[in-house]
Enzyme design. Structure first.
Site, PDB file in Angstrom:
ATOM      1  N   ARG A  10     -13.093  -6.589  -2.117  1.00 57.82           N
ATOM      2  CA  ARG A  10     -14.428  -6.005  -1.718  1.00 57.82           C
ATOM      3  C   ARG A  10     -15.801  -6.240  -1.853  1.00 57.82           C
ATOM      4  NH1 ARG A  10     -10.216  -1.983   0.139  1.00 57.82           N
ATOM      5  NH2 ARG A  10      -8.667  -2.810  -0.768  1.00 57.82           N
ATOM      6  N   ASP A  65     -16.803  -0.508  -0.522  1.00 59.17           N
ATOM      7  CA  ASP A  65     -14.910  -0.558  -1.327  1.00 59.17           C
ATOM      8  C   ASP A  65     -14.315  -0.664  -0.087  1.00 59.17           C
ATOM      9  OD1 ASP A  65     -15.621   2.238  -0.728  1.00 59.17           O
ATOM     10  OD2 ASP A  65     -13.633   1.903  -1.489  1.00 59.17           O
ATOM     11  N   ASP A 102      -1.498  10.805  -5.889  1.00 63.61           N
ATOM     12  CA  ASP A 102      -0.387   9.878  -6.474  1.00 63.61           C
ATOM     13  C   ASP A 102       0.356   8.802  -5.552  1.00 63.61           C
ATOM     14  OD1 ASP A 102      -0.424  10.237  -3.476  1.00 63.61           O
ATOM     15  OD2 ASP A 102       0.819  11.738  -3.129  1.00 63.61           O
ATOM     16  N   LYS A 157       0.980  -0.703   0.239  1.00 65.95           N
ATOM     17  CA  LYS A 157      -0.150  -0.193   0.294  1.00 65.95           C
ATOM     18  C   LYS A 157       0.680   1.036  -0.159  1.00 65.95           C
ATOM     19  CE  LYS A 157      -4.058   2.044   2.428  1.00 65.95           C
ATOM     20  NZ  LYS A 157      -4.818   1.716   3.595  1.00 65.95           N
TER      21      LYS A 157
HETATM   22  P1  AMP Z   1     -10.040   5.074   0.807  1.00 69.04           P
HETATM   23  O1  AMP Z   1     -10.403   5.474   1.473  1.00 69.04           O
HETATM   24  O2  AMP Z   1      -7.709   4.848   1.305  1.00 69.04           O
HETATM   25  O3  AMP Z   1     -10.232   3.466   1.014  1.00 69.04           O
HETATM   26  O4  AMP Z   1      -9.245   5.524  -0.499  1.00 69.04           O
HETATM   27  C1  AMP Z   1     -10.521   5.897  -1.069  1.00 69.04           C
HETATM   28  C2  AMP Z   1     -10.116   5.025  -2.862  1.00 69.04           C
HETATM   29  O5  AMP Z   1      -9.183   6.677  -3.483  1.00 69.04           O
HETATM   30  C3  AMP Z   1      -9.922   3.528  -3.422  1.00 69.04           C
HETATM   31  O6  AMP Z   1      -9.453   3.638  -4.449  1.00 69.04           O
HETATM   32  C4  AMP Z   1      -7.929   3.840  -3.198  1.00 69.04           C
HETATM   33  O7  AMP Z   1      -7.279   3.829  -3.826  1.00 69.04           O
HETATM   34  C5  AMP Z   1      -7.786   5.631  -3.703  1.00 69.04           C
HETATM   35  N1  AMP Z   1      -6.941   6.755  -2.810  1.00 69.04           N
HETATM   36  C6  AMP Z   1      -6.721   7.090  -1.622  1.00 69.04           C
HETATM   37  N2  AMP Z   1      -5.733   7.600  -1.419  1.00 69.04           N
HETATM   38  C7  AMP Z   1      -5.265   7.914  -2.893  1.00 69.04           C
HETATM   39  C8  AMP Z   1      -4.134   8.044  -2.717  1.00 69.04           C
HETATM   40  N3  AMP Z   1      -2.481   9.250  -2.770  1.00 69.04           N
HETATM   41  N4  AMP Z   1      -3.349   8.171  -4.708  1.00 69.04           N
HETATM   42  C9  AMP Z   1      -4.080   7.029  -5.729  1.00 69.04           C
HETATM   43  N5  AMP Z   1      -4.794   6.918  -5.124  1.00 69.04           N
HETATM   44  C10 AMP Z   1      -5.584   6.495  -3.347  1.00 69.04           C
HETATM   45 MG    MG Z   2     -10.054   1.385   0.862  1.00 62.45          MG
END
Ligand code: AMP
Ligand code: MG
Length: 468
Positions: free
Chosen positions: A177, A245, A119, A107
């Site tokens: 998921r 998700d 990013d 991650k």
């Molecule tokens: P999360 O809230 O971390 O579960 O992320 C929600 C979605 O946003 C998922 O599809 C993650 O892969 C994407 N995501 C979150 N942060 C980033 C990041 N810095 N770069 C790329 N995708 C991100």
């Molecule tokens: Mg997530």
């Protein structure tokens, strides 16, 4: 760089068998000047890994991948804060291989086709939180993805300020998921929904391969999810972002972001500073679990009949209450049933709420009533409790209670101290200490009493948000 050799050659991912409708092959983008902050030795041993430190660092920082497996980012959708987002995906995580049935995931290893302009990185503070919470949940016997290694770096990452990038190397039998099913269902791709369900059943629910396989499978997902959330409620864990998700098809706690443990007891506790409406408040988690399962049911609609789905969903609450009650009874030391037990437990929580008592510490002290009696607020309740436990066999009651009432949880301020030390001084000793305490949170660890203390003044208003 590709690596092979003993233990590295045969890391083929089951998930890759699904084919490229389900993922994109990617190249990891290694962190600059990466260094290993922590390694989960017990998990390392369990997986039978024999990589030397340098090899682990190269793999965990995205520099070295396996000859047998191209890293992949999977595609999924999801309901975020109640609204459907048609396409999400592994925007910053990827699967790099599989060892002994456990997928290895990085991650923060850079952009993927699903990064949606972001990013692909994860900052050090959020990675420390994920790493420590994974072991905390494991220690509490709550189903969770695990974390094998934590890597820091000198790569600059831009959030509200400039931070450094980090990677958590996660493991789970599968990172699938609810959102993976939602993606194909929302596109009307019934063949892919079935293919995914068949894949999950074959690999992770092999006992559900009978005539009613989808019904049995869905029932088991409902059961596991209910059990997981019952455990969260009993141990005071708030996930913070229960979007679909972030719901594992295996009933594992996944994606640690703005989570929090109940400290001062407040059932309306909102750990995610960005959750203005309290959708994911602590006491909402059980009902959100059901809402999320209903979205999964919608996605599996082509495989099951609506009546069956309804019947299974109606079991959710039964499973949840069953697990929760069992755990709470253990926590209070009630091995026999008494009609008044639920009322007595409820009254305990009222005392906690009225007097702003610490959830974890108060429960832990139940096995040592003199301690609990010290500040007087429990006096009236303790008279009733004393009468109640007189019915119990006292011989190993305290021991049993201490085996379900943790002494150590990942308090926000403890995580914050370890983060500040890591960020400001490149000192990772607090991470080492917390990792040890949280690995066995039911043990006494007598030299570490201070880690059970409630939040100091400086930490009263710490905020955690989705920024990570
Ligand atoms: P999360 O809230 O971390 O579960 O992320 C929600 C979605 O946003 C998922 O599809 C993650 O892969 C994407 N995501 C979150 N942060 C980033 C990041 N810095 N770069 C790329 N995708 C991100
Ligand atoms: Mg997530």
């Amino acid at each position: 760089m590709k690596c092979s050799g003993q233990n590295l050659a045969n890391c083929v991912l089951n998930f890759a068998m699904l084919g490229e409708d389900f993922f994109s092959p990617i190249e990891t983008q290694p962190l600059k000047e990466a260094f290993l902050i922590h390694k989960n030795q017990a998990l390392y041993n369990k997986l039978g890994l024999d990589w030397d430190k340098q090899t682990l660092l190269k793999i965990a920082s995205g520099e070295q991948t396996f000859q047998s497996t191209q890293p992949i980012a999977s595609i999924y959708a999801g309901h975020q804060f109640g609204y459907f987002v048609p396409q999400l995906g592994d925007g910053r995580s990827c699967l790099i291989g599989q060892v002994q049935g456990e997928e290895l995931s990085l991650k923060g290893a850079g952009q993927t086709p699903y990064s949606r302009g972001a990013d692909g990185r994860a900052v050090l503070r959020s990675s420390i939180r994920e790493y420590l919470c994974s072991i905390a949940m494991r220690g509490l016997n709550i189903a969770t993805t695990e974390a094998l290694a934590l890597v820091g770096s000198e790569s600059e990452v831009y959030r509200e300020s400039i931070e450094t990038g980090a990677i958590v190397m996660r493991t789970a039998p599968s990172h699938i998921r609810f959102g993976h099913f939602e993606l194909f269902a929302s596109r009307g791709q019934k063949v892919e929904v079935k293919k995914l369900a068949d894949f999950v059943i074959e690999h992770y629910y092999p006992h559900c391969q009978g005539e009613q396989k989808y019904v049995d499978f869905f029932n088991e997902v409902v059961k596991r999810t209910a059990k997981m959330i019952a455990n969260w409620q009993a141990q005071g864990f708030a996930h913070g972002v229960m979007n679909t998700d972030n719901m594992s098809i295996l009933g594992l706690t996944i994606d640690y972001g703005p989570f929090g443990f109940l400290e001062t007891y407040n059932p309306k506790f909102i750990c995610n500073h960005s959750d203005h409406e309290g959708r994911y408040a602590f006491d909402q988690q059980p009902s959100i679990g059901l809402w999320n399962l209903s979205r999964l049911a919608d996605s599996l609609g082509s495989l099951m009949d609506a009546k069956q789905v309804k019947a299974i969903l109606s079991n959710y609450q039964i499973y949840l209450v069953e697990t929760y009650s069992k755990l709470m009874r253990k926590k209070f030391g009630f091995s026999q049933k008494d009609e008044q037990d639920n009322a007595l437990i409820g009254q305990f929580f009222e005392v906690l709420y009225k007097n702003q008592k610490d959830y974890t510490n108060s429960l832990r002290q139940l096995s040592n009533i003199e301690q609990l009696a010290k500040d007087g607020v429990f006096d009236a309740w303790l008279i009733l409790y004393d009468q109640r436990i007189a019915q119990e066999d006292g011989s190993n009651r305290a021991l049993l209670m201490d085996s379900v009432n943790p002494k150590f949880i990942l308090r926000n301020y403890l995580a914050e101290v370890s983060i500040r030390q890591a960020q400001d001084e490149k000192n990772y000793s607090e991470i080492d200490i917390l990792f040890t305490l949280l690995s066995s949170p039911f043990s006494e660890h007598k030299d570490f009493e201070s880690y059970t203390q409630e939040a100091p003044d400086w930490a009263q208003n710490l905020e955690v948000s989705c920024s990570s």
